[in-house]
Design a protein around this motif. Sequence first.
Motif, mmCIF file in Angstrom:
data_model
loop_
_atom_site.group_PDB
_atom_site.id
_atom_site.type_symbol
_atom_site.label_atom_id
_atom_site.label_comp_id
_atom_site.label_asym_id
_atom_site.label_seq_id
_atom_site.Cartn_x
_atom_site.Cartn_y
_atom_site.Cartn_z
ATOM 1 N N THR A 7 0.852 -1.194 0.000
ATOM 2 C CA THR A 7 0.000 0.000 0.000
ATOM 3 C C THR A 7 0.881 1.235 0.000
ATOM 4 O O THR A 7 1.836 1.317 0.773
ATOM 5 C CB THR A 7 -0.908 0.007 1.241
ATOM 6 O OG1 THR A 7 -1.727 -1.167 1.216
ATOM 7 C CG2 THR A 7 -1.796 1.250 1.259
ATOM 8 N N ARG A 8 0.546 2.148 -0.882
ATOM 9 C CA ARG A 8 1.226 3.448 -0.877
ATOM 10 C C ARG A 8 0.246 4.515 -0.394
ATOM 11 O O ARG A 8 -0.951 4.430 -0.661
ATOM 12 C CB ARG A 8 1.734 3.796 -2.277
ATOM 13 C CG ARG A 8 2.893 2.895 -2.713
ATOM 14 C CD ARG A 8 3.418 3.276 -4.078
ATOM 15 N NE ARG A 8 2.404 3.109 -5.103
ATOM 16 C CZ ARG A 8 2.314 3.864 -6.194
ATOM 17 N NH1 ARG A 8 3.149 4.853 -6.384
ATOM 18 N NH2 ARG A 8 1.387 3.633 -7.087
ATOM 19 N N VAL A 9 0.764 5.500 0.304
ATOM 20 C CA VAL A 9 -0.039 6.625 0.785
ATOM 21 C C VAL A 9 0.317 7.821 -0.093
ATOM 22 O O VAL A 9 1.469 8.262 -0.102
ATOM 23 C CB VAL A 9 0.241 6.930 2.269
ATOM 24 C CG1 VAL A 9 -0.692 8.032 2.767
ATOM 25 C CG2 VAL A 9 0.089 5.672 3.119
ATOM 26 N N LEU A 10 -0.679 8.310 -0.846
ATOM 27 C CA LEU A 10 -0.386 9.266 -1.916
ATOM 28 C C LEU A 10 -1.007 10.634 -1.656
ATOM 29 O O LEU A 10 -2.128 10.739 -1.124
ATOM 30 C CB LEU A 10 -0.917 8.723 -3.247
ATOM 31 C CG LEU A 10 -0.395 7.341 -3.663
ATOM 32 C CD1 LEU A 10 -1.013 6.925 -4.999
ATOM 33 C CD2 LEU A 10 1.119 7.328 -3.746
ATOM 34 N N ASP A 11 -0.286 11.645 -2.082
ATOM 35 C CA ASP A 11 -0.829 13.002 -2.053
ATOM 36 C C ASP A 11 -1.999 13.078 -3.052
ATOM 37 O O ASP A 11 -1.843 12.671 -4.206
ATOM 38 C CB ASP A 11 0.247 14.006 -2.452
ATOM 39 C CG ASP A 11 -0.288 15.425 -2.445
ATOM 40 O OD1 ASP A 11 -0.158 16.085 -1.408
ATOM 41 O OD2 ASP A 11 -0.842 15.865 -3.480
ATOM 42 N N PRO A 12 -3.157 13.602 -2.633
ATOM 43 C CA PRO A 12 -4.310 13.593 -3.541
ATOM 44 C C PRO A 12 -4.082 14.375 -4.830
ATOM 45 O O PRO A 12 -4.633 14.019 -5.870
ATOM 46 C CB PRO A 12 -5.421 14.235 -2.713
ATOM 47 C CG PRO A 12 -5.021 14.075 -1.304
ATOM 48 C CD PRO A 12 -3.518 14.101 -1.302
ATOM 49 N N GLU A 13 -3.298 15.415 -4.767
ATOM 50 C CA GLU A 13 -3.142 16.239 -5.970
ATOM 51 C C GLU A 13 -2.077 15.697 -6.905
ATOM 52 O O GLU A 13 -2.276 15.596 -8.114
ATOM 53 C CB GLU A 13 -2.828 17.678 -5.575
ATOM 54 C CG GLU A 13 -4.081 18.456 -5.219
ATOM 55 C CD GLU A 13 -3.797 19.630 -4.306
ATOM 56 O OE1 GLU A 13 -3.869 20.753 -4.790
ATOM 57 O OE2 GLU A 13 -3.508 19.419 -3.120
ATOM 58 N N THR A 14 -0.939 15.309 -6.363
ATOM 59 C CA THR A 14 0.170 14.887 -7.215
ATOM 60 C C THR A 14 0.233 13.383 -7.410
ATOM 61 O O THR A 14 0.916 12.904 -8.316
ATOM 62 C CB THR A 14 1.497 15.350 -6.599
ATOM 63 O OG1 THR A 14 1.669 14.666 -5.339
ATOM 64 C CG2 THR A 14 1.497 16.846 -6.359
ATOM 65 N N LEU A 15 -0.437 12.643 -6.562
ATOM 66 C CA LEU A 15 -0.349 11.178 -6.513
ATOM 67 C C LEU A 15 1.091 10.710 -6.271
ATOM 68 O O LEU A 15 1.440 9.567 -6.579
ATOM 69 C CB LEU A 15 -0.932 10.532 -7.773
ATOM 70 C CG LEU A 15 -2.454 10.689 -7.944
ATOM 71 C CD1 LEU A 15 -2.940 9.844 -9.117
ATOM 72 C CD2 LEU A 15 -3.193 10.279 -6.667
ATOM 73 N N ALA A 16 1.896 11.570 -5.701
ATOM 74 C CA ALA A 16 3.228 11.174 -5.247
ATOM 75 C C ALA A 16 3.129 10.719 -3.790
ATOM 76 O O ALA A 16 2.227 11.158 -3.063
ATOM 77 C CB ALA A 16 4.188 12.351 -5.363
ATOM 78 N N PRO A 17 4.022 9.847 -3.359
ATOM 79 C CA PRO A 17 3.975 9.411 -1.957
ATOM 80 C C PRO A 17 4.122 10.591 -1.000
ATOM 81 O O PRO A 17 4.926 11.505 -1.250
ATOM 82 C CB PRO A 17 5.173 8.454 -1.845
ATOM 83 C CG PRO A 17 5.417 7.984 -3.238
ATOM 84 C CD PRO A 17 5.077 9.147 -4.126
#
Lengths: 364, 413
Positions: free
Chosen positions: A293-303
Amino acid sequence: MAPGAEGLEADLAAAITAWTRGGPPPDFEPWALRIFAHQFAGNAPYRAFCARRGLTPARVVRWEEVPAVPTAAFRRVDLACGPPEAVFRTSGTTSAAARGRHLVPHLALYRASALAAFAHFVLPDASRLRCLALVPPPDLRPDSSLVRMCAWVGEALTRGVEWCVGAHGLDAERALTCLADAEARGEALLLLGVTAAFAQLFDACRGRGCTFRLGPGSRVVDTGGEKGLRRPLSRAAFLRESWTLLGIPGYYCVNEYGMTELCSQRYESVLDDRFHGRSLAPRRLLAPPWLRTRVLDPETLAPVAAGATGLLCHHDLANAGSVSVVLTEDLGRAVGEDGIEVVGRAAGAVARGCSLLLTALDGS
Amino acid sequence: VTRPLIEPPAVLRERVDDALRARDRLRARPFGETIAGLAAAAARWRGDAALAAALPAAARLSRAMTAAVLPLAAEAIDADVMTALVERERGSGATGRAAREGPALVAHVLASNVPALALPAIALGCLAGAAVLVKSGRDDPLSAPAFHRALSAADPELAATVVTAYWPGGDPDREEAGLGRAPVVVVTGGDATLAALGERVRGRLVAHGPRVSVAAVGRTALADAAAVAEALAVDVALHDQRGCLSPHAVYVETGGPLAPPAFAERLATALGAVAQRLPPGPAGVAERAAARLLAAEAEWIPGAAAIAGDGGTVVYEDGPTFRPTCGLRTVRVHPLADADALPALLPAGAVECVGLAGIPAAPLSQRLRALGVSRICPVGRMQRPPLSWPRGQHAPLGVLLGRDGAPQLAVET
């Protein structure tokens, strides 16, 4: 069906089963890339989605680069690499047309994944307990992936299942009778079901003035959280009720996190930690080695930074027959090196979840 | 962020007592003086530098946004509009008379979604001839006391009839102290707030729950699509789309000089331009996640496309089904074969205002009224409601006076 599909899924199922017998875990990245190539070849909507991003098996070289589809996609299109052996539908309060569908071409891989993770995180002592299932039986909810999993667990990992949810919801009398019977015999039980059903069971205990001291090693596995509850029940209160009313201590209460769109589940760490000398570790949701599971920034989809809250994006190798990478509507954060915590939902996200199984049954 | 003072229940009760006594002293005062005092206070409030400095952080809006919306709130407290409202609802010549009827106390529990809701609440309560208690929302505990300061300077006798307060929601002791004696309680908020207070309020409850707005663009208006898109973008962006007057969907007539998908592109461009001068405020992870997922979903809907930019997100959908968006300047554009079909596409009880461009209101008004719509106005004016707006289809003063009458719809031209 894509050529070799059954073989790929069978190979992965075999690798998972081998892990349960002490073998090495499936090597995640090679499997992820092999499965992506398989899904790109055999899943037309997903292939088009990837192609729009210029991502093909030739260009994706790391597991984190495999494109994620949002759970909403499961409400709109059929995402499968072949004819489904089963179609699972999300529970929810919305219309049937708005419910998500997960088409699973081969149930054997789902079964292998579900049983392996359950045995590892819930039965690390290899106990074989009688099971009280606080979910509807498969004939009432054949389209529920949770119910299917519970049935497999009952068949393979317990000494038999008593189904305590019927067409009209929780059969409290039946459940209380089973609890009393087990208590009288000093028997340990596995109580497995949706959080909302446990809440109703607790209410039934209180309403009748019943408390139980179930046999040592009894345990609770609940899933679904607060959705569908008739009254608020915090996690702390849930654990307190389990101890007060059932005699099951908190370290034998395991919360499960799963989704219809996934063939693998996460489990709270309490029993795994307890049986591996980590009793002071914080509660967190752990995954088997074929689920990341990765936790992603909603805007950039970066971790996001370690410990920060973001959208949960699961990469489940056991989803080999559909789509492995799913961007959820759940918000969470990483806990420690190996766990996550679910902290909420995207604003206004559609109500869904296992606890709504009961709502759908009793029309409440 | 300045933390609001949370008073003990006993102090709150004393302040309400004082306001009731002050209200008794004003019973012989004609409404014209009240109107003059309120208008003067609004003008003064508009220039409150301390409020302008502190509000952005409290309300989670950009400084430019609060600078844009504070004048709109002040302008709504207009002497001519108040005079017309009093004359209409209290009878001809009423501004020259004193209050002969009305509740002793009107209590308002305000939502947090947009700032300055306290101004119409106080003004309408005063025009009802009542003492007024305003309980501010969590994200704007500043506007109400600032208006009270302004009123104290402009009309201290009227200010003495007004109590502003803040306490966290769900505090039974303060709710009892503040709301317990009010014969009329007006609550604006989410479903949970309305349900909780609905059980505890003893007086008559006027509830304003969550609602959104829509807009429709006629084919003739598409001849100047850039101007319409600009006006709509302002309607969407103001208050960062948090209010019940914020449009969530735009229906665009087909057969005009610009096709609906192309209008969606224009709107996205306009939102970007508006964001340059009215930047969005900070958003939480749950809100940002919702916006991301809404755009992501569009890729999987046949005939849909998401146009995401710095100014917000426009989702074009071939299908006509109305679905509220998640906010954060996110709006859906749908094609509309004919404006006459609009009412049939909207759900009942969910839409507060319909903004129109190039579409006459008259043929739609009865059907929109039946759906619960309270206001029709030109696009570009959706966030500029006059005080006389019959929110929730209630007569603004009549609902406080207990003679609400038939559901109302205001048509602004």
